[in-house]
Design a protein around this motif. Structure first.
Motif, PDB file in Angstrom:
ATOM      1  N   ALA A 137     -74.884  17.915  48.720  1.00 45.26           N
ATOM      2  CA  ALA A 137     -74.736  17.751  47.214  1.00 45.26           C
ATOM      3  C   ALA A 137     -73.820  19.273  46.724  1.00 45.26           C
ATOM      4  CB  ALA A 137     -75.951  17.757  46.411  1.00 45.26           C
ATOM      5  N   SER A 138     -74.459  20.293  47.368  1.00 47.22           N
ATOM      6  CA  SER A 138     -73.746  21.636  46.862  1.00 47.22           C
ATOM      7  C   SER A 138     -72.338  21.681  47.147  1.00 47.22           C
ATOM      8  CB  SER A 138     -74.783  22.717  47.273  1.00 47.22           C
ATOM      9  OG  SER A 138     -74.449  22.649  48.710  1.00 47.22           O
ATOM     10  N   TYR A 139     -71.882  21.014  48.453  1.00 47.72           N
ATOM     11  CA  TYR A 139     -70.515  20.836  48.629  1.00 47.72           C
ATOM     12  C   TYR A 139     -69.709  19.771  47.886  1.00 47.72           C
ATOM     13  CZ  TYR A 139     -71.962  24.196  52.117  1.00 47.72           C
ATOM     14  OH  TYR A 139     -72.370  25.431  52.623  1.00 47.72           O
ATOM     15  N   ARG A 195     -59.638  20.308  39.508  1.00 46.57           N
ATOM     16  CA  ARG A 195     -58.572  21.276  38.876  1.00 46.57           C
ATOM     17  C   ARG A 195     -57.141  21.160  39.670  1.00 46.57           C
ATOM     18  NH1 ARG A 195     -59.954  27.338  37.537  1.00 46.57           N
ATOM     19  NH2 ARG A 195     -60.632  26.168  35.865  1.00 46.57           N
ATOM     20  N   LYS A 244     -63.472  22.851  54.582  1.00 43.03           N
ATOM     21  CA  LYS A 244     -63.793  23.250  55.849  1.00 43.03           C
ATOM     22  C   LYS A 244     -65.346  23.219  56.195  1.00 43.03           C
ATOM     23  CE  LYS A 244     -60.690  26.313  58.332  1.00 43.03           C
ATOM     24  NZ  LYS A 244     -60.342  27.829  58.358  1.00 43.03           N
ATOM     25  N   ARG A 290     -61.544  26.336  51.522  1.00 41.20           N
ATOM     26  CA  ARG A 290     -62.847  26.739  52.341  1.00 41.20           C
ATOM     27  C   ARG A 290     -63.995  25.742  52.110  1.00 41.20           C
ATOM     28  NH1 ARG A 290     -64.348  30.400  56.022  1.00 41.20           N
ATOM     29  NH2 ARG A 290     -66.432  30.692  55.738  1.00 41.20           N
ATOM     30  N   VAL A 291     -64.266  25.180  50.994  1.00 37.71           N
ATOM     31  CA  VAL A 291     -65.012  24.219  50.914  1.00 37.71           C
ATOM     32  C   VAL A 291     -64.900  22.899  51.585  1.00 37.71           C
ATOM     33  CG1 VAL A 291     -66.246  22.768  49.128  1.00 37.71           C
ATOM     34  CG2 VAL A 291     -65.483  24.582  48.206  1.00 37.71           C
ATOM     35  N   SER A 295     -56.168  30.322  43.166  1.00 35.08           N
ATOM     36  CA  SER A 295     -57.458  30.497  43.627  1.00 35.08           C
ATOM     37  C   SER A 295     -58.368  29.230  43.873  1.00 35.08           C
ATOM     38  CB  SER A 295     -58.343  31.145  42.781  1.00 35.08           C
ATOM     39  OG  SER A 295     -58.010  30.908  41.353  1.00 35.08           O
ATOM     40  N   PRO A 349     -51.642  31.537  39.126  1.00 33.99           N
ATOM     41  CA  PRO A 349     -52.925  31.935  39.869  1.00 33.99           C
ATOM     42  C   PRO A 349     -54.082  31.340  39.912  1.00 33.99           C
ATOM     43  CG  PRO A 349     -51.988  33.511  38.402  1.00 33.99           C
ATOM     44  CD  PRO A 349     -51.302  32.323  37.997  1.00 33.99           C
ATOM     45  N   ALA A 350     -54.300  30.633  38.726  1.00 30.99           N
ATOM     46  CA  ALA A 350     -55.618  29.667  38.649  1.00 30.99           C
ATOM     47  C   ALA A 350     -55.407  28.537  39.816  1.00 30.99           C
ATOM     48  CB  ALA A 350     -56.051  29.153  37.340  1.00 30.99           C
ATOM     49  N   ASP A 361     -70.689  19.167  44.828  1.00 26.62           N
ATOM     50  CA  ASP A 361     -70.263  20.026  43.440  1.00 26.62           C
ATOM     51  C   ASP A 361     -69.037  20.738  43.566  1.00 26.62           C
ATOM     52  OD1 ASP A 361     -71.117  21.045  40.795  1.00 26.62           O
ATOM     53  OD2 ASP A 361     -71.079  22.717  41.973  1.00 26.62           O
ATOM     54  N   ALA A 362     -68.819  21.590  44.461  1.00 29.02           N
ATOM     55  CA  ALA A 362     -67.918  22.685  44.735  1.00 29.02           C
ATOM     56  C   ALA A 362     -66.503  22.051  44.988  1.00 29.02           C
ATOM     57  CB  ALA A 362     -67.967  23.693  45.762  1.00 29.02           C
ATOM     58  N   ALA A 364     -60.178  28.094  47.290  1.00 27.67           N
ATOM     59  CA  ALA A 364     -61.596  27.923  47.373  1.00 27.67           C
ATOM     60  C   ALA A 364     -61.575  26.402  47.879  1.00 27.67           C
ATOM     61  CB  ALA A 364     -62.299  27.922  45.870  1.00 27.67           C
ATOM     62  N   ARG A 407     -65.165  20.253  42.022  1.00 30.13           N
ATOM     63  CA  ARG A 407     -64.716  21.016  40.687  1.00 30.13           C
ATOM     64  C   ARG A 407     -63.484  21.927  41.170  1.00 30.13           C
ATOM     65  NH1 ARG A 407     -67.125  26.202  41.018  1.00 30.13           N
ATOM     66  NH2 ARG A 407     -69.121  25.360  42.347  1.00 30.13           N
ATOM     67  N   HIS A 408     -63.448  22.229  42.266  1.00 29.78           N
ATOM     68  CA  HIS A 408     -62.078  22.935  42.735  1.00 29.78           C
ATOM     69  C   HIS A 408     -60.858  21.705  42.807  1.00 29.78           C
ATOM     70  CE1 HIS A 408     -63.899  26.618  43.150  1.00 29.78           C
ATOM     71  NE2 HIS A 408     -64.653  26.486  44.033  1.00 29.78           N
TER      72      HIS A 408
END
Lengths: 379, 213
Positions: A178-180, A190, A160, A157-158, A150, A146-147, A182-183, A154, A186-187
């Motif tokens: 920068a905020s995108y 993983r 896109k 979505r980021v 998710s 499940p991790a 980071d996300a 995410a 991060r995802h």
């Protein structure tokens, strides 16, 4: 796990059909166009909330039907008896209910009822582009973790959002990116770390699958191709730092082309037999064996990860196999290596010599929707 | 098909415009209205018009209010050095219901989402930066040179999804130069919930955000 019954309404050939299954091999047979594959499709819907055949749910809907409703009774070692209902009404979000209670998110059903599908279109896995192989990776890992699921939702979505931002050059501001970044990293990290670990474990299962199937001594290998070096794959933190650096380096390219150029959405798997690339050098027979090996390995992997035997769906695979491979697969299904199986075939006698259809270990299920699809009487 | 009452049909049309109300529900609501007393119906109609006539946006926190500044921004006993940033006015209500937060709010009016064409300039981002920069000035204080209360902490309370995440990150960066503490509300298991029944994604998040005993 085991599927005990299935009630299909509004899926292609099926206006309203009901099926019961045995814990062993279930042979769904009938004439072409009778809706055999649609039965597997319906099972796929209740297990993963999507089709394995078509890209849009609209195409799976029966012509003229207002909605699709599929109910199934499952038994899993982990949770016992569960009733699942899948509902799709065009124009509305798909819904899944477990024991009458709606799931908050559709994706929560993924992994509860693990399945492995082998279908004619799977030849694309070894023959076509990386999309198919990433889909294979994702479908498998989402069911196992499940991790991972998710992180994948995410990440997409980021990606896109980030591409949209890159696409509008005028309004684009570096500090917003920068905020995108980071996300995304991060995802994305993983996903990549998990894919890398998965391939290591999966290779072992692929070898055991081959040992069961092929009479050859060729050794199958699978290699994970991603943007990062092996050292960077050690853990998510290390990879994230590496990933961020790469994004920064490709920033000019990315703004020019308006898309994200680095990330797991561009990963690939490389398949080899001994040292030869399957995609380039394998014969038709070798391709087919490799695909079957991948699917069996997927089965073993899910079994090991979830402590639950997946449900095996074999769509139309027997009609194209040579007698030698056919015998191997039949033996496999009759043996202990795999649990419950749903098989479609135009012939009712594919297992004639191998399995006793006593309704216990194996069941022969005729599929015929002709009465449901009879033309309306003229008045 | 023939309608016997155009007024009934007109009301059904109006109800059906509302979110989550389909035609069936619209008909049910209309039938109910028909049975209500005239006074009750007038009460509803007046309340509807009143929200449009009286409700405005607080010039300090951008929450909806009848009086500017809003009662929260005016309340003398709230901690003016802490700001909680939320997406929508309803989020203020949610946090207020806890009775645990006694700082002030800042309503962004949404989240950044390039796919929906929403950028920082469409939200109250500049206003947030300005507030943090200026500190909190008593909105009822007439004197221009009245001392402002410096903002100590900004709590970001966006929804736990991709857009909430990226918006938080963006705001965090914008506010960094001011030297205020910027924090994010935690995510994890609901209280009173059973571990066994938590969905895996939430449980994973809760494990990642685990705290020392």
């Amino acid at each position: 796990m085991e599927i005990r019954s299935l009630h299909i309404r509004g899926v292609r050939a099926h206006a309203d059909s009901q099926f019961e299954f045995t814990p062993g091999v279930n042979l769904l047979h009938g004439p072409n166009g009778a809706g055999k594959t649609n039965v597997l499709e319906a099972v796929h819907y209740v297990c993963l909330a999507k089709s394995f055949l078509v890209s849009s749910d609209r195409y799976a809907l029966r012509r003229g039907a207002e909605q699709m409703q599929i109910e199934a009774e499952f038994h899993t070692d982990r949770r016992g008896d569960e009733k699942v209902r899948f509902i799709y009404v065009p124009g509305n979000a798909k819904r899944v209910q477990v024991n009458g209670a709606p799931l908050d998110r559709l994706v929560d059903v993924v992994g509860r009822f693990p399945i492995v599908v082998l279908a004619p279109s799977d030849h694309k896995l070894t023959e076509e582009g990386p999309d198919e192989r990433r889909k294979f990776l994702d479908t498998l890992l989402c069911q196992a973790s499940p991790a991972y699921l998710s992180a994948l939702v995410a990440y997409r979505r980021v990606l896109k959002q980030r591409n949209e931002l890159l696409g509008r050059r005028a309004g684009m501001r570096r500090e917003m990116l920068a905020s995108y970044d980071d996300a995304l990293t991060r995802h994305g990290s993983r996903l990549v770390v998990r894919r890398a670990r998965f391939v290591e474990v999966f290779s072992r299962h692929l070898e055991s699958a081959y040992a069961l199937m092929a009479e050859t001594t060729e050794r199958p290998t699978i290699e994970y191709r991603t943007f990062a070096n092996k050292e960077a794959l050690a853990d998510e933190e290390t990879l994230k730092a590496d990933y961020l650096e790469r994004l920064a380096r490709r920033f000019p390219d990315e703004t020019q082309r308006g898309i994200t150029l680095t990330g797991p959405h561009r990963d690939d798997l490389v398949f080899r037999l001994d040292s030869e690339l399957v995609r380039r050098y394998a014969s038709q027979g070798q391709h087919r064996t490799f695909v079957m090996g991948l699917k069996l390995a997927q089965y073993f992997y899910l079994h090991e990860q979830l402590g639950e035997r997946p449900l095996l769906l074999l769509d139309d695979v027997f009609d194209t196999l040579d007698p030698g491979r056919m015998a191997t697969i039949s033996d496999l299904l009759a043996g202990d290596a795999v649990g419950q199986t749903l098989v479609t075939s135009a012939r009712s006698d594919v297992f004639a010599d191998v399995l006793p259809f006593d309704g216990n270990a194996a069941s022969s299920i005729p599929v015929d929707t002709r009465s449901q699809n009879a033309p309306e009487p003229q008045t | 098909m023939q309608f016997t009452s155009e007024s009934v049909e007109a009301l059904v049309e109006q109800f059906a415009k509302l979110p989550t109300i389909g035609r069936k529900t619209a008909r049910r609501l209309t039938a109910y209205i028909l049975k209500m007393s005239r006074e009750e119906v007038v009460g509803i109609a007046e309340a509807l018009v009143a929200v449009k006539d009286n409700v405005t946006t607080c010039t300090v926190c951008y929450n909806v209010t009848d009086h500017v500044p809003c009662p929260i921004c005016r309340a003398p006993r709230r901690d003016r050095s802490v700001l909680c940033v939320v997406e929508e006015p309803n989020d203020v209500l949610a946090i207020e219901r806890t009775n645990e937060f006694d700082g002030l709010y800042h309503v962004l009016g949404g989240v950044i989402s390039p796919l929906d064409g929403v950028g920082p300039e469409d939200l109250r981002v500049r206003e947030l930066v300005q507030r943090v920069h200026d500190g909190h000035r008593d909105p009822l204080e007439e004197a221009e040179d009245a001392p402002a209360v410096a903002i100590r902490e900004v709590i970001l309370a966006m929804n736990p999804n991709v857009e909430g995440d990226t918006t938080s990150y963006y705001l965090g960066q914008l506010l960094e130069p001011f030297g205020v503490r910027v924090s994010r509300i935690a995510r994890g298991l609901p209280i009173g919930g059973d571990l066994e029944f938590a969905d895996e994604a939430t449980l994973t998040r809760a494990l990642e955000g685990r705290a020392n005993l």
